[in-house]
Write a protein that holds these residues in place. Sequence first.
Motif, PDB file in Angstrom:
ATOM      1  N   ALA A  68      48.191  26.099  46.264  1.00 27.84           N
ATOM      2  CA  ALA A  68      48.088  27.522  45.966  1.00 27.84           C
ATOM      3  C   ALA A  68      46.923  28.181  46.699  1.00 27.84           C
ATOM      4  O   ALA A  68      46.849  29.405  46.776  1.00 27.84           O
ATOM      5  N   GLN A  69      46.019  27.425  47.238  1.00 26.04           N
ATOM      6  CA  GLN A  69      44.861  27.993  47.933  1.00 26.04           C
ATOM      7  C   GLN A  69      45.309  28.676  49.215  1.00 26.04           C
ATOM      8  O   GLN A  69      46.231  28.246  49.887  1.00 26.04           O
ATOM      9  N   VAL A  70      44.617  29.762  49.520  1.00 29.43           N
ATOM     10  CA  VAL A  70      44.886  30.483  50.756  1.00 29.43           C
ATOM     11  C   VAL A  70      43.909  29.952  51.803  1.00 29.43           C
ATOM     12  O   VAL A  70      42.693  29.980  51.592  1.00 29.43           O
ATOM     13  N   PRO A  71      44.419  29.490  52.917  1.00 27.64           N
ATOM     14  CA  PRO A  71      43.505  28.966  53.929  1.00 27.64           C
ATOM     15  C   PRO A  71      42.726  30.090  54.597  1.00 27.64           C
ATOM     16  O   PRO A  71      43.236  31.175  54.832  1.00 27.64           O
ATOM     17  N   GLU A  72      41.492  29.811  54.873  1.00 25.86           N
ATOM     18  CA  GLU A  72      40.647  30.795  55.553  1.00 25.86           C
ATOM     19  C   GLU A  72      40.660  30.466  57.041  1.00 25.86           C
ATOM     20  O   GLU A  72      40.300  29.367  57.444  1.00 25.86           O
ATOM     21  N   VAL A  73      41.081  31.444  57.827  1.00 22.96           N
ATOM     22  CA  VAL A  73      41.122  31.260  59.264  1.00 22.96           C
ATOM     23  C   VAL A  73      40.004  32.092  59.868  1.00 22.96           C
ATOM     24  O   VAL A  73      39.854  33.269  59.553  1.00 22.96           O
ATOM     25  N   GLU A  74      39.242  31.495  60.728  1.00 25.63           N
ATOM     26  CA  GLU A  74      38.123  32.202  61.323  1.00 25.63           C
ATOM     27  C   GLU A  74      38.653  33.259  62.290  1.00 25.63           C
ATOM     28  O   GLU A  74      39.569  33.016  63.063  1.00 25.63           O
ATOM     29  N   GLY A  75      38.081  34.407  62.227  1.00 31.11           N
ATOM     30  CA  GLY A  75      38.510  35.502  63.087  1.00 31.11           C
ATOM     31  C   GLY A  75      39.443  36.468  62.361  1.00 31.11           C
ATOM     32  O   GLY A  75      39.619  37.591  62.785  1.00 31.11           O
ATOM     33  N   GLN A  76      40.050  36.019  61.286  1.00 32.67           N
ATOM     34  CA  GLN A  76      40.894  36.911  60.494  1.00 32.67           C
ATOM     35  C   GLN A  76      40.071  37.396  59.321  1.00 32.67           C
ATOM     36  O   GLN A  76      39.322  36.646  58.718  1.00 32.67           O
ATOM     37  N   SER A  77      40.257  38.665  59.004  1.00 31.32           N
ATOM     38  CA  SER A  77      39.515  39.200  57.874  1.00 31.32           C
ATOM     39  C   SER A  77      40.308  38.954  56.610  1.00 31.32           C
ATOM     40  O   SER A  77      41.523  38.905  56.608  1.00 31.32           O
ATOM     41  N   ALA A  78      39.584  38.755  55.550  1.00 38.33           N
ATOM     42  CA  ALA A  78      40.239  38.580  54.257  1.00 38.33           C
ATOM     43  C   ALA A  78      40.809  39.916  53.817  1.00 38.33           C
ATOM     44  O   ALA A  78      40.605  40.954  54.448  1.00 38.33           O
ATOM     45  N   GLU A  79      41.518  39.910  52.728  1.00 40.26           N
ATOM     46  CA  GLU A  79      42.185  41.121  52.261  1.00 40.26           C
ATOM     47  C   GLU A  79      41.173  42.225  51.993  1.00 40.26           C
ATOM     48  O   GLU A  79      40.296  42.085  51.156  1.00 40.26           O
ATOM     49  N   GLY A  80      41.273  43.334  52.711  1.00 37.43           N
ATOM     50  CA  GLY A  80      40.433  44.496  52.468  1.00 37.43           C
ATOM     51  C   GLY A  80      39.063  44.435  53.093  1.00 37.43           C
ATOM     52  O   GLY A  80      38.257  45.329  52.906  1.00 37.43           O
ATOM     53  N   GLU A  81      38.740  43.401  53.821  1.00 38.52           N
ATOM     54  CA  GLU A  81      37.409  43.317  54.425  1.00 38.52           C
ATOM     55  C   GLU A  81      37.534  43.450  55.935  1.00 38.52           C
ATOM     56  O   GLU A  81      38.518  43.054  56.534  1.00 38.52           O
ATOM     57  N   SER A  82      36.546  44.049  56.502  1.00 40.74           N
ATOM     58  CA  SER A  82      36.541  44.137  57.961  1.00 40.74           C
ATOM     59  C   SER A  82      35.493  43.156  58.484  1.00 40.74           C
ATOM     60  O   SER A  82      34.327  43.242  58.138  1.00 40.74           O
ATOM     61  N   ALA A  83      35.947  42.238  59.283  1.00 41.57           N
ATOM     62  CA  ALA A  83      35.045  41.210  59.790  1.00 41.57           C
ATOM     63  C   ALA A  83      34.427  41.684  61.091  1.00 41.57           C
ATOM     64  O   ALA A  83      35.109  42.225  61.956  1.00 41.57           O
ATOM     65  N   PRO A  84      33.148  41.532  61.243  1.00 40.05           N
ATOM     66  CA  PRO A  84      32.519  41.901  62.511  1.00 40.05           C
ATOM     67  C   PRO A  84      32.962  40.929  63.596  1.00 40.05           C
ATOM     68  O   PRO A  84      33.060  39.732  63.386  1.00 40.05           O
ATOM     69  N   VAL A  85      33.261  41.491  64.723  1.00 39.36           N
ATOM     70  CA  VAL A  85      33.726  40.668  65.831  1.00 39.36           C
ATOM     71  C   VAL A  85      32.500  40.237  66.632  1.00 39.36           C
ATOM     72  O   VAL A  85      31.739  41.065  67.122  1.00 39.36           O
ATOM     73  N   GLU A  86      32.361  38.985  66.777  1.00 38.31           N
ATOM     74  CA  GLU A  86      31.236  38.446  67.550  1.00 38.31           C
ATOM     75  C   GLU A  86      31.806  37.643  68.702  1.00 38.31           C
ATOM     76  O   GLU A  86      32.697  36.828  68.537  1.00 38.31           O
ATOM     77  N   ASP A  87      31.292  37.934  69.867  1.00 40.69           N
ATOM     78  CA  ASP A  87      31.735  37.178  71.019  1.00 40.69           C
ATOM     79  C   ASP A  87      30.564  36.300  71.463  1.00 40.69           C
ATOM     80  O   ASP A  87      29.537  36.788  71.919  1.00 40.69           O
ATOM     81  N   TRP A  88      30.735  35.048  71.318  1.00 40.06           N
ATOM     82  CA  TRP A  88      29.640  34.134  71.585  1.00 40.06           C
ATOM     83  C   TRP A  88      29.469  33.851  73.068  1.00 40.06           C
ATOM     84  O   TRP A  88      28.420  33.404  73.506  1.00 40.06           O
ATOM     85  N   PHE A  89      30.497  34.107  73.846  1.00 38.74           N
ATOM     86  CA  PHE A  89      30.426  33.732  75.242  1.00 38.74           C
ATOM     87  C   PHE A  89      30.150  34.895  76.185  1.00 38.74           C
ATOM     88  O   PHE A  89      30.404  34.811  77.366  1.00 38.74           O
ATOM     89  N   VAL A  90      29.638  35.970  75.654  1.00 39.28           N
ATOM     90  CA  VAL A  90      29.320  37.113  76.502  1.00 39.28           C
ATOM     91  C   VAL A  90      27.958  36.880  77.125  1.00 39.28           C
ATOM     92  O   VAL A  90      26.983  36.599  76.441  1.00 39.28           O
ATOM     93  N   GLU A  91      27.904  36.990  78.424  1.00 35.77           N
ATOM     94  CA  GLU A  91      26.632  36.821  79.115  1.00 35.77           C
ATOM     95  C   GLU A  91      25.994  38.191  79.301  1.00 35.77           C
ATOM     96  O   GLU A  91      26.653  39.149  79.680  1.00 35.77           O
TER      97      GLU A  91
END
Length: 124
Positions: A92-115
């Motif tokens: 029944a658990q909902v898997p958390e996928v990195e890069g996807q925002s949870a319901e109703g939340e806006s996730a900040p986009v971070e780009d780690w490989f930007v020079e």
Amino acid sequence: MLAQSLRASRQSLVRATRQQVSLTARRTFITPSAVRQADLVQDMYLKELKAYKAPAVKPSDAEGHVQKFTMPTPPKSPEEADIANDLQAYEAQVPEVEGQSAEGESAPVEDWFVEEAEEEEAHH
């Protein structure tokens, strides 16, 4: 004549001393150089060591020094109902996928490989 008798007595004296020197040299060579003396402490120690008798070993002597062996208790088996409930909760658990925002939340986009742009230095 006195000179001859002195000479003769001197020669006989030299012969006698040579014979005694050779005899004493032989005697000192044959006899041991150090006389062994009795060691009282060693004699007493050996006497006591020979007279010592070890005490008899009894089977009850080890009781205070050895622990009694007891079989460990077997582990309790998990109940089947708990396993089924745990499996249902896991499914029944909902898997958390990195890069996807949870319901109703806006996730900040971070780009780690930007020079970052390097500052150019003017060398003239």
